[in-house]
Design a protein around this motif. Structure first.
Motif, mmCIF file in Angstrom:
data_model
loop_
_atom_site.group_PDB
_atom_site.id
_atom_site.type_symbol
_atom_site.label_atom_id
_atom_site.label_comp_id
_atom_site.label_asym_id
_atom_site.label_seq_id
_atom_site.Cartn_x
_atom_site.Cartn_y
_atom_site.Cartn_z
ATOM 1 N N PRO A 132 0.867 -1.175 0.000
ATOM 2 C CA PRO A 132 0.000 0.000 0.000
ATOM 3 C C PRO A 132 0.905 1.227 0.000
ATOM 4 C CG PRO A 132 -0.083 -1.071 2.160
ATOM 5 C CD PRO A 132 0.833 -1.884 1.293
ATOM 6 N N MET A 133 0.584 2.191 -0.854
ATOM 7 C CA MET A 133 1.457 3.357 -0.999
ATOM 8 C C MET A 133 0.755 4.621 -0.548
ATOM 9 S SD MET A 133 3.591 2.458 -4.400
ATOM 10 C CE MET A 133 5.017 3.349 -3.779
ATOM 11 N N HIS A 134 1.540 5.531 -0.029
ATOM 12 C CA HIS A 134 0.989 6.809 0.420
ATOM 13 C C HIS A 134 0.116 7.411 -0.682
ATOM 14 C CE1 HIS A 134 0.710 10.887 1.860
ATOM 15 N NE2 HIS A 134 1.199 10.477 3.019
ATOM 16 N N PRO A 135 -1.050 7.940 -0.320
ATOM 17 C CA PRO A 135 -1.958 8.492 -1.328
ATOM 18 C C PRO A 135 -1.334 9.557 -2.231
ATOM 19 C CG PRO A 135 -3.135 8.169 0.722
ATOM 20 C CD PRO A 135 -1.682 7.872 1.019
ATOM 21 N N MET A 136 -0.215 10.135 -1.839
ATOM 22 C CA MET A 136 0.403 11.113 -2.752
ATOM 23 C C MET A 136 1.009 10.431 -3.973
ATOM 24 S SD MET A 136 3.825 12.521 -0.832
ATOM 25 C CE MET A 136 5.094 11.390 -0.272
ATOM 26 N N LEU A 200 8.658 18.654 2.385
ATOM 27 C CA LEU A 200 8.994 17.673 1.360
ATOM 28 C C LEU A 200 9.899 18.314 0.307
ATOM 29 C CD1 LEU A 200 5.500 16.009 0.737
ATOM 30 C CD2 LEU A 200 7.413 15.071 2.029
ATOM 31 N N PRO A 201 10.811 17.545 -0.274
ATOM 32 C CA PRO A 201 11.648 18.101 -1.350
ATOM 33 C C PRO A 201 10.878 18.176 -2.659
ATOM 34 C CG PRO A 201 12.158 15.813 -1.053
ATOM 35 C CD PRO A 201 11.100 16.139 -0.024
ATOM 36 N N ALA A 202 11.531 18.740 -3.669
ATOM 37 C CA ALA A 202 10.873 18.953 -4.965
ATOM 38 C C ALA A 202 10.343 17.632 -5.534
ATOM 39 C CB ALA A 202 11.840 19.595 -5.944
ATOM 40 N N ASP A 203 11.139 16.585 -5.447
ATOM 41 C CA ASP A 203 10.661 15.271 -5.888
ATOM 42 C C ASP A 203 10.225 14.510 -4.645
ATOM 43 O OD1 ASP A 203 10.232 12.705 -6.718
ATOM 44 O OD2 ASP A 203 12.076 12.542 -7.883
ATOM 45 N N VAL A 238 15.443 4.180 2.476
ATOM 46 C CA VAL A 238 15.414 5.643 2.476
ATOM 47 C C VAL A 238 15.844 6.145 1.102
ATOM 48 C CG1 VAL A 238 16.414 7.728 3.489
ATOM 49 C CG2 VAL A 238 15.941 5.748 4.951
ATOM 50 N N PHE A 239 14.918 6.824 0.424
ATOM 51 C CA PHE A 239 15.287 7.516 -0.819
ATOM 52 C C PHE A 239 15.580 8.958 -0.460
ATOM 53 C CE2 PHE A 239 11.781 4.552 -2.273
ATOM 54 C CZ PHE A 239 12.621 3.596 -2.826
ATOM 55 N N ASN A 240 16.839 9.340 -0.520
ATOM 56 C CA ASN A 240 17.182 10.691 -0.059
ATOM 57 C C ASN A 240 18.552 11.054 -0.627
ATOM 58 O OD1 ASN A 240 18.509 12.659 1.706
ATOM 59 N ND2 ASN A 240 16.718 12.460 3.027
ATOM 60 N N GLU A 241 18.600 12.120 -1.384
ATOM 61 C CA GLU A 241 19.844 12.508 -2.065
ATOM 62 C C GLU A 241 20.983 12.748 -1.073
ATOM 63 O OE1 GLU A 241 20.753 12.478 -5.090
ATOM 64 O OE2 GLU A 241 18.962 12.551 -6.350
ATOM 65 N N ASP A 242 20.661 13.353 0.066
ATOM 66 C CA ASP A 242 21.722 13.637 1.053
ATOM 67 C C ASP A 242 22.301 12.336 1.611
ATOM 68 O OD1 ASP A 242 21.332 16.334 0.685
ATOM 69 O OD2 ASP A 242 19.972 16.543 2.398
ATOM 70 N N LEU B 200 4.175 16.578 -9.069
ATOM 71 C CA LEU B 200 3.915 17.629 -8.087
ATOM 72 C C LEU B 200 5.050 18.664 -8.134
ATOM 73 C CD1 LEU B 200 2.855 15.497 -4.984
ATOM 74 C CD2 LEU B 200 1.366 16.802 -6.487
ATOM 75 N N PRO B 201 4.721 19.915 -7.885
ATOM 76 C CA PRO B 201 5.785 20.934 -7.849
ATOM 77 C C PRO B 201 6.561 20.866 -6.526
ATOM 78 C CG PRO B 201 3.708 21.929 -7.297
ATOM 79 C CD PRO B 201 3.416 20.483 -7.577
ATOM 80 N N ALA B 202 7.610 21.688 -6.428
ATOM 81 C CA ALA B 202 8.480 21.660 -5.246
ATOM 82 C C ALA B 202 7.680 21.883 -3.969
ATOM 83 C CB ALA B 202 9.570 22.708 -5.385
#
Lengths: 278, 278
Positions: A132-136, A200-203, A238-242, B200-202
């Motif tokens: 199940p995935m977050h509704p976003m 939240l970040p841009a992506d 964790v998907f996170n560029e940093d 979605l935008p930033a």
């Protein structure tokens, strides 16, 4: 609950690199992704993981059933790959988005894909874990939006064949969380953690924090999952560029430390209070 | 269903400007926001709207109950302002986020705020419209995440006093949508539309498209709301920098055209098929 490192947390690591990182940091299991596994070779990966004494807690991912092509052939291959890797033999299924405006029809395509794939998985000894995935992500990635909905889809099948992923990021907001985790019981085939950070970040796909850095009550969720009878690994994804920019061993050591604290909030980093938009 | 223009859709318009835009484009109602109303003056706004023959479909917004201060005084003022503006006398309540990691406690503060405010609103002849918000706003803006949860919170009160906002963006993904809109019935105090566009935008708060441009089945949702007995306005509320940059009359004329089509998808703009991430 024992720790597993999902390969996506150290996204740029190859299969041998992620295996080494786990071994060096005392992490007993790894969650693998199909692309890097294919790059290194399926049999070679299985042999390497086994000789390192690691367990494969999950393989990401099958699914994407909701387009006009349900990708059944690719999903059969993903089931075969999961079986070949041994370990927990759990294949994570990302449902897919809604390619038009007919959400009901897209959801029905998930159900009909399971009708085909569940017997195939059972024969292969592979457990399917519907996520199940977050509704976003409903529009473009996952039309299964709640644990309740995923469990309804799993219900026609034995719990040893079709279950769910409980991923903290996707389910933490759900008013029915406690009830549905309990209901899930033996259908919890995978437990994944990260954290919800603001802003939240841009992506938004990359908007995941390390466990303890955000708004999710991971202590409470882990209790719910344990109380439901889950005895598998807790996999950090964790998907996170940093995080991706950090040395792999630094990330792994950080996760071991957080895991040993039981995913308590990181208060020393100033995160004991969290920002709320007025 | 008659059209209303929420002021946030033409964010930079003052109260007189948004009133003029509605009148010039034959839009019979307007959703107002407290800040611009305060800037123009509450009594002046009420008089201007009345003399223009417009109805006020809603006032945005009260709420933000979930911090340690529940903002009850400010919410009483918001109720008074709603009463002074006349029209539908609907006050939109944005619940507020989770200021720590205790989501259950934050949600309980919404319930306890309603205990105080519902009698006050009833005495003022104002209808409170609790807004379930998309789960992506749960952390920092709205801990009421589903229509079911909002209706449970409203249940202790008469439907004429505490109801809900059905905002397409916030609820479209909900597997229980049809059931819960039907259950809402006379508690639907406001119906708001926009669309879910990808990517979605930033700033996800600004990720709203004009109705017809995205993934939401607005034709279906509007039918559900109508079948539930709703006879109020359909209010267009779009937070979107590109829309804000357009001339107000261009936006209003566009909305009138889309409304007259029954919010059918904008297929001539290439939106008959929508992007799905593989």
């Amino acid at each position: 609950m024992k720790l597993s490192l999902n390969q996506a947390t150290v996204k740029r690591a190859s299969v041998p690199e992620v295996v080494d990182v786990c071994v060096r940091n005392g992490i007993p299991a790894v969650g693998l992704w199909r692309d890097p596994v294919a790059e290194y070779g399926l049999e070679r990966t299985a042999a390497l993981v086994a000789s390192a004494g690691l367990e494969v807690s999950s393989l990401c991912r099958g699914g994407f059933f909701t387009g006009l092509d349900q990708r059944l052939d690719d999903n059969r291959r993903a089931i075969d790959e999961t079986a070949a890797l041994g370990g927990s033999s759990v294949l994570v299924l990302v449902p897919g988005g809604v390619p038009d405006r007919d959400l009901v029809a897209a959801r029905a395509r998930v159900a009909s894909a399971l009708e085909v794939l569940a017997p195939y998985a059972e024969a292969a000894g592979v457990r399917l874990a519907l996520e199940p995935m977050h509704p976003m992500f409903c529009a473009d990635r996952g039309v299964v939006s709640t644990l309740a909905q995923a469990l309804d889809l799993a219900e026609p099948y034995p719990s040893s064949v079709v279950g769910v992923v409980v991923d903290a990021l996707h389910v933490w907001w759900d008013p029915a969380l406690a009830v549905e985790v309990k209901r899930a019981g033996p259908r919890i085939h995978s437990y994944q953690v990260c954290d919800w950070v603001t802003p939240l970040p841009a992506d938004v796909l990359l908007g995941r924090g390390l466990p303890g850095d955000g708004h999710i009550d991971l202590v409470g969720l882990t209790s719910l999952v344990t109380d439901a009878g889950y005895t598998g690994y807790v996999e950090v994804e964790v998907f996170n560029e940093d995080v991706w920019a950090r040395p792999y061993d630094s990330v792994a050591a950080d996760l071991v430390r957080r895991h040993e604290s039981g995913w308590k909030p990181v208060v020393d980093g100033g995160h004991d209070r969290l920002p709320v938009t007025p």
